[in-house]
Design a protein around this motif. Structure first.
Motif, PDB file in Angstrom:
ATOM      1  N   VAL A 118       0.832  -1.195   0.000  1.00 21.68           N
ATOM      2  CA  VAL A 118       0.000   0.000   0.000  1.00 21.68           C
ATOM      3  C   VAL A 118       0.857   1.231   0.000  1.00 21.68           C
ATOM      4  O   VAL A 118       1.799   1.322   0.750  1.00 21.68           O
ATOM      5  N   CYS A 125      -5.973  -0.412  -3.575  1.00 19.87           N
ATOM      6  CA  CYS A 125      -5.901  -1.542  -2.657  1.00 19.87           C
ATOM      7  C   CYS A 125      -6.322  -2.820  -3.381  1.00 19.87           C
ATOM      8  O   CYS A 125      -7.171  -2.790  -4.264  1.00 19.87           O
ATOM      9  N   SER A 176      -7.143  -7.126  -2.447  1.00 18.94           N
ATOM     10  CA  SER A 176      -7.315  -8.096  -1.366  1.00 18.94           C
ATOM     11  C   SER A 176      -8.159  -9.265  -1.839  1.00 18.94           C
ATOM     12  O   SER A 176      -8.998  -9.131  -2.736  1.00 18.94           O
ATOM     13  N   ALA A 191     -10.746  -4.558   1.058  1.00 17.10           N
ATOM     14  CA  ALA A 191     -10.147  -3.655   0.071  1.00 17.10           C
ATOM     15  C   ALA A 191     -10.934  -2.357  -0.025  1.00 17.10           C
ATOM     16  O   ALA A 191     -10.358  -1.264  -0.075  1.00 17.10           O
ATOM     17  N   THR A 217      -9.462   1.398   1.213  1.00 18.67           N
ATOM     18  CA  THR A 217      -9.408   2.501   0.254  1.00 18.67           C
ATOM     19  C   THR A 217     -10.180   3.701   0.771  1.00 18.67           C
ATOM     20  O   THR A 217      -9.703   4.849   0.737  1.00 18.67           O
ATOM     21  N   THR A 244      -3.518  -8.848   1.341  1.00 15.89           N
ATOM     22  CA  THR A 244      -4.061  -7.519   1.089  1.00 15.89           C
ATOM     23  C   THR A 244      -2.928  -6.527   0.877  1.00 15.89           C
ATOM     24  O   THR A 244      -1.870  -6.639   1.495  1.00 15.89           O
ATOM     25  N   SER A 245      -3.142  -5.559  -0.008  1.00 17.80           N
ATOM     26  CA  SER A 245      -2.171  -4.490  -0.211  1.00 17.80           C
ATOM     27  C   SER A 245      -2.885  -3.198  -0.587  1.00 17.80           C
ATOM     28  O   SER A 245      -3.986  -3.225  -1.117  1.00 17.80           O
ATOM     29  N   CYS A 246      -2.239  -2.087  -0.282  1.00 17.24           N
ATOM     30  CA  CYS A 246      -2.738  -0.774  -0.721  1.00 17.24           C
ATOM     31  C   CYS A 246      -1.531   0.090  -1.100  1.00 17.24           C
ATOM     32  O   CYS A 246      -0.485  -0.044  -0.493  1.00 17.24           O
TER      33      CYS A 246
END
Length: 351
Positions: free
Chosen positions: A31, A83, A85, A91, A95, A120-122
């Motif tokens: 993220v 984001c 996920s 997600a 966001t 998960t990532s953002c």
């Protein structure tokens, strides 16, 4: 001691630093966030004109799905929060809440989050360069360990503890000179931190870092890959970050779950004390923070880098420092809350 007093006590040894950021790719769990114009993924620098461009504060969240991964994005002050996920609701929440935490802040910011547990990532402006300030210190220790292994001399162990736990600059320069820029660069190359740039004049706090590269470092330290640092070396470095003294555990640890181990390193500096007329350099503070959250069901990392934390006329310098800290902690609290409490994360929380 109040939070303000304890924070003021930290500032003396960091004033010679500055900040800018660099970039690297973290895979599916990243993220990055900022409150100004975003650089294209293919570039490592951002022009002053681009940074001054202002898009609408935020717009509606846009979502799509690919291979069971939910992708969401939202425009924010010239950038885009993105984001991804396996958990669609998570997600969307991340966001939305990252945007809320930044939309009324004057700070420029970059944020990177990865979470291995929920995949998960953002990201938001993950590749903008900032002066590192003291967030370069884990890099220096990583280079020392790569060069000499975990069996350091007593003097080296003492200097390493002072550098990480109390952010002592004299200890840092002693290790910086001992390890040497070539070995530090070798560590950056081995770690894949291709967009971190050492200061040519040798000022360690003017190392140019990005949120993406700093998150990549956290991933390296908390992962299982022994190709750069082995398990014993990674445990040693993380142990010192876990022992960072109490009055320097602000920033990204704010709102972290109480049952997790939180490894942290912060950095702060005032770019200029001369109130230059250049609008790019008006005595603003640079406030950076990075944390790895582990233990129980937790395995994630968060980096927030900020600048443009102005000191208004006739105000004390700490006003800008406090403003940057509040910006970092607003982002951190939103992210920790969503990761801890969102349904289907498998973590205990207050739902």
């Amino acid at each position: 001691m109040s939070a303000l007093v304890s924070r003021k006590a930290q500032k003396g040894n960091e004033l010679e630093f500055s900040e800018i950021a660099s970039r690297v790719t973290l895979g599916v769990v990243v993220v990055a966030v900022s409150t100004s114009a975003v650089a294209p993924a293919s570039t490592a620098t951002v022009s002053r004109e681009a940074l001054s461009a202002v898009a609408p504060a935020s717009t509606a969240t846009v979502s799509h799905e690919k291979r069971n991964i939910k992708f969401t994005s939202r425009r924010l002050k010239g950038g885009s929060i993105e984001c991804a996920s396996e958990n669609p609701g998570l997600a969307i929440s991340l966001t939305r809440d990252i945007a809320k935490s930044l939309e009324n802040r004057a700070s420029r910011a970059s944020v990177v989050l990865y979470d291995r547990t929920t995949h998960t990532s953002c990201t938001y402006r993950a590749d903008k360069h900032y002066d590192s300030a003291s967030t370069v210190k884990p890099i220096i220790l990583g280079a020392l360990l790569l060069d000499r292994g975990v069996h350091l001399s007593e003097d080296e162990q003492d200097l390493a503890r002072q550098m990480i736990v109390s952010s002592d600059n004299d200890a840092t320069y002693a290790l910086w000179d001992s390890v040497g820029p070539e070995n530090i660069q070798n560590f950056l190359d081995e770690a894949g931190m291709k967009n971190t740039i050492l200061d040519e004049a040798g000022f360690m706090g003017l190392t140019q870092v990005t949120a993406r590269d700093q998150a990549k470092l956290l991933e390296l330290l908390t992962g299982k890959d022994n190709s750069v640092l082995n398990a014993e070396e990674r445990t040693y470095l993380l142990g010192l970050m876990r022992d960072v003294q109490k009055d320097q555990r602000w920033g990204t640890p704010a709102g972290a779950p109480s049952d997790a181990a939180v490894q942290v390193k912060n950095g702060w500096l005032q770019r200029s004390q001369n109130r230059l007329k250049d609008p790019w350099d008006r005595g603003d503070w640079k406030v950076n923070s990075m944390s790895a959250v582990t233990g129980h069901a937790y395995d994630y990392g968060l980096v927030v880098l900020t600048e443009n934390n102005r000191v208004p006329e006739d105000e004390l310098p700490e006003v800008g420092w406090d403003y940057g800290t509040d910006t970092v902690e607003g982002v951190a609290k939103a992210i920790h809350h969503d990761l801890r409490t969102h349904p289907a994360t498998g973590r205990p929380g207050l739902l």
